[in-house]
Design an enzyme around this catalytic site. Structure first.
Site, short mmCIF file in Angstrom:
data_model
loop_
_atom_site.label_atom_id
_atom_site.label_comp_id
_atom_site.label_asym_id
_atom_site.label_seq_id
_atom_site.Cartn_x
_atom_site.Cartn_y
_atom_site.Cartn_z
N SER A 1 3.34 -2.29 10.47
CA SER A 1 4.79 -2.30 10.68
C SER A 1 5.38 -3.69 10.46
CB SER A 1 5.14 -1.80 12.08
OG SER A 1 4.72 -0.47 12.26
N GLY B 1 2.83 -1.29 4.32
CA GLY B 1 2.84 0.15 4.07
C GLY B 1 4.22 0.65 3.67
N ASN C 1 0.87 -1.18 0.00
CA ASN C 1 0.00 0.00 0.00
C ASN C 1 0.90 1.23 0.00
OD1 ASN C 1 -1.92 1.96 0.37
ND2 ASN C 1 -2.38 1.42 2.50
N GLU D 1 -5.49 -4.87 10.60
CA GLU D 1 -4.45 -3.88 10.88
C GLU D 1 -4.75 -3.20 12.21
OE1 GLU D 1 -4.55 -1.48 7.14
OE2 GLU D 1 -2.42 -1.97 7.16
N LYS E 1 0.16 4.31 -0.34
CA LYS E 1 -0.45 5.49 0.27
C LYS E 1 -0.17 6.73 -0.59
CE LYS E 1 -0.27 3.30 4.78
NZ LYS E 1 -0.08 3.43 6.23
N GLY F 1 2.35 2.39 10.98
CA GLY F 1 3.29 3.49 10.84
C GLY F 1 3.93 3.95 12.12
N GLU G 1 -7.02 4.80 7.94
CA GLU G 1 -6.76 6.21 7.63
C GLU G 1 -7.94 6.84 6.89
OE1 GLU G 1 -3.13 5.54 5.58
OE2 GLU G 1 -1.94 5.36 7.41
N HIS H 1 -9.61 1.11 5.02
CA HIS H 1 -8.37 1.37 5.74
C HIS H 1 -8.64 2.37 6.87
CE1 HIS H 1 -4.20 2.45 6.58
NE2 HIS H 1 -3.84 1.36 5.91
#
Length: 690
Positions: free
Chosen positions: A651, A672, A446, A605, A448, A611, A535, A533
């Site tokens: 991570s 990510g 991903n 996740e 992003k 992150g 985010e 997701h």
């Protein structure tokens, strides 16, 4: 070709396994012999003064263990990718070494198989070239080697192999080699070993004469020797063929002092003779000198000759006498010969009528109870009962048999499980006609909101080339920003790397400025889309209802959905993670029918690990993914749950991916930051090969 490849790979595998097991075992039972050979190599390279003897001994034990273990790992197909690469690297190094040996001839033989099998340096080079080619074949197609034992039980074979080979070397170091392939083995007749059979080929020589006449110098042989007008200058003789060399050709005994040769009198004598063998007295173990003196006194009492054979000089002999009080006769014999006779310094040999009947290490000398009467009346005075066949049987019982039983039991359990699973089917013939379907293993990147178009295309191309050259053991997907999709699709081989979007709109089409519909995503060549997701939920307020619309539109336009779910740190600390994840799934994807569900991939996740550098432990991740699979089973049935790929994100890196992916319910990862560099991303993908 598809049929021939696995046959060829497994022929190479078995050849390598047999060679490494045999070579490693022979070295393990004779670590001192391997040490002597390593010392020969170091001497040839003028490095012998730089490496202490303890280092070469440790290296000998390690070399034996590595060879034997790699052979067993090849046989059982343990950690196939890593093992085949290690074998290839080792064979490449050994082949390079034997090129030098064949060209420079610094040692008589390589010592690959100790004294059991002697190869010339050229034969060794040919052997290593063939084995290197075999190693290359197995390294290219390691997965063509079927495992003899399930992955969950391989640790038993790994550990048992290492323990066995190290224990074997230790036992043989303390005592004597389990098997003796040298010409001085127990039962060897020294007299016959020194004989040259009648009619055997004799060595041949050519003598060249250097003569001068009228200021001219020329060389002649006996065949063209000139007249007496030529003046003799010099001559030299060259051996042109070796002829027959008896197994025992360098056994010579001279008294100290005096230098009288007493070889024949010892070898030809009737009755018993003790020979204390100490190649170098300066390095000999003197901890048991009292036992040696006791045996010497016993020999004196019963009239048995007792000699100490050594290559050391008189000064060292004098020091040995001062330390031990030795009164026995010392004699000089070649050091290499003494090291060949017995692998102990010192060691004791008993011969009778020229035949070796007993050998003892200095750690296992005969006790006073064993030597309390004339040798003919004692067990020590006769050949040992233990035959090579009995020793081989011991090895089979202690090593081969347990592994055989383990393998059969493991395969029986696997077969029973297979039959039990197959018996649940309405059509029993499926048991034999169909393989159990394995759910897909997936690593998805991903990106992003990162990289401009040019950088994104370059990264996609680099990933594609890396995976095309080294085929992955899982499905790989890269999910890019919208502006990358069409361009990236042009550089990806869809059979190697799948393409996905990071989002799509919850509307089919219309006046929705800035949005990209599922149909638009599909038209670029993408096959996947990430939805739900955290985010998107956090920053753009996507609710369960919105995500439900997006899921339906994505599936309607032929996209596979990577649906994300996960809890915050506060929710986990409150132990509400199960409740949160179940609600997210029920609100957005659990309305689908069974057919539509086949196109759903779940990505768990934990929001607190995205992150942040923090990672859920493999046990935490496994616990959550197992829970997700259980609620999928409640909704769609056990078979559907077993077929659903569930990924972990948060991570995930190359360093922790193998541990995470080893868990039974973790089918891959949604990656990510680590997906923005081809090397890092491939490192995670390669975790499926470990």
């Amino acid at each position: 070709m598809s049929v021939l490849r696995p046959i060829g790979v497994n022929v190479c595998r078995l050849l390598l396994a047999a060679t490494f097991i045999l070579s490693g075992f022979i070295k393990a039972i004779d670590p001192l012999g391997t040490q002597y050979k390593l010392h020969d190599y170091l001497t040839a390279m003028s490095l012998d003064a730089l490496v202490p003897s303890w280092a070469t001994l440790v290296a000998a034990v390690i070399l034996a263990a590595v060879e034997f273990a790699l052979g067993m790992y090849m046989l059982f197909a343990i950690e196939r990718r890593r093992t085949t690469r290690m074998v290839l690297v080792l064979m490449a190094c050994l082949t390079a070494l034997t090129v030098w040996i064949a060209a420079a001839d610094p040692v008589e033989d390589c010592g690959c198989f100790g004294d059991a099998i002697t190869l010339t340096n050229t034969q060794t080079l040919v052997k290593n070239i063939v084995l290197t080619a075999c190693a290359a074949v197995t390294a290219v197609w390691p997965r063509s080697m079927p495992r003899l034992i399930s992955k969950s039980n391989q640790w038993i074979v790994r550990n048992y192999t290492i323990v066995f080979v190290i224990a074997t070397s230790t036992v043989c170091l303390y005592g004597l080699p389990m098997f003796d392939f040298r010409p001085y083995h127990v039962g060897a007749d020294l007299r016959k070993g020194m004989e040259i059979p009648e009619g055997a080929q004799q060595p041949t020589f050519v003598t060249t004469f250097v003569l001068r006449k009228d200021g001219v110098t020329r060389e002649f042989t006996l065949d063209d020797y000139p007249d007496s007008t030529w003046q003799f200058v010099d001559s030299h003789t060259t051996q042109t063929s070796a002829g027959y060399v008896p197994p025992i050709h360098d056994f010579s005994i001279q008294t100290i002092p005096g230098g009288d040769d007493i070889t024949d009198s010892i070898v030809q004598s009737r009755g018993y003779t003790f020979l204390l063998i100490a190649p170098t007295l300066e390095n000999a173990d003197d901890s048991n000198f009292g036992e040696i003196d006791r045996i010497y006194e016993y020999a004196q009492d019963y009239g048995v000759p007792f000699y100490c054979l050594t290559a050391s000089g008189e000064r060292v002999i004098s020091q040995w006498r001062d330390i031990t009080g030795a009164e026995y006769q010392f004699c000089h014999t070649d050091e290499t010969t003494l090291k060949t006779i017995i692998r102990s310094n010192p060691g004791l040999v008993l011969i009778k009528d020229g035949v070796v009947i007993r050998k003892w290490s200095h750690n296992q000398l005969p006790t006073a109870e064993e030597l309390n009467s004339p040798l003919a009346d004692t067990k020590a005075g006769h050949m040992p009962d233990e035959s090579p066949a009995r020793k081989l049987l011991t090895i089979i019982l202690w090593f081969v048999m347990p592994l055989t039983v383990l393998t059969l039991a493991d395969r029986a359990v696997a077969w029973t499980r297979w039959v039990r699973q197959g018996s649940n089917s309405n059509n029993i013939s499926k048991l034999f006609k169909r393989k159990k379907k394995m759910r897909k293993k997936i690593v998805a990147g991903n990106w992003k909101m990162n990289m401009n178009l040019q950088d994104g295309v370059a990264l996609a191309k680099e990933i594609n080339e890396a995976l095309a050259a080294d085929k992955p053991n899982c499905d790989v997907v890269v999910c890019t920003p919208f502006i990358h999709l069409a361009s990236v699709a042009q550089v990806l081989d869809a059979s190697v790397v799948g393409l996905g979007a990071e989002n799509c709109a919850d509307k089919e089409k219309g006046a929705f400025t800035g949005e990209v519909s599922a149909e638009m995503v599909k038209s670029t060549g993408a096959q996947y889309v990430i939805l739900g997701h955290s985010e998107r939920r956090q920053y753009y307020g996507e609710t369960a209802a919105i995500l439900k619309e997006k899921v339906d539109l994505a599936l309607a336009h032929g996209l596979k959905v990577i649906f994300c779910c996960g809890e915050t740190l506060e929710e986990r600390e409150a132990e509400k993670q199960n409740e949160v994840v179940k609600a997210e799934l029920e609100g957005s994807v659990f309305h689908l029918d069974a057919e539509a569900w086949k196109n759903i991939i779940i990505a768990y996740e934990p929001i607190w690990a995205i992150g942040t550098g923090k990672t859920a432990t493999s046990d935490q991740a496994e616990e959550m993914l197992a829970y997700i699979r259980s609620i999928v089973a409640e909704k769609y049935g056990k078979d559907a749950a077993e077929d659903t790929s569930i990924l972990y994100g948060g991570s995930c890196k190359a360093s922790n991916a193998p541990e995470l992916f080893s868990k039974p319910d973790i089918d891959g990862g949604l990656i990510g930051g680590a997906s923005l560099k081809a090397a890092d991303f491939k490192g995670i993908i390669d975790a499926w090969k470990k």
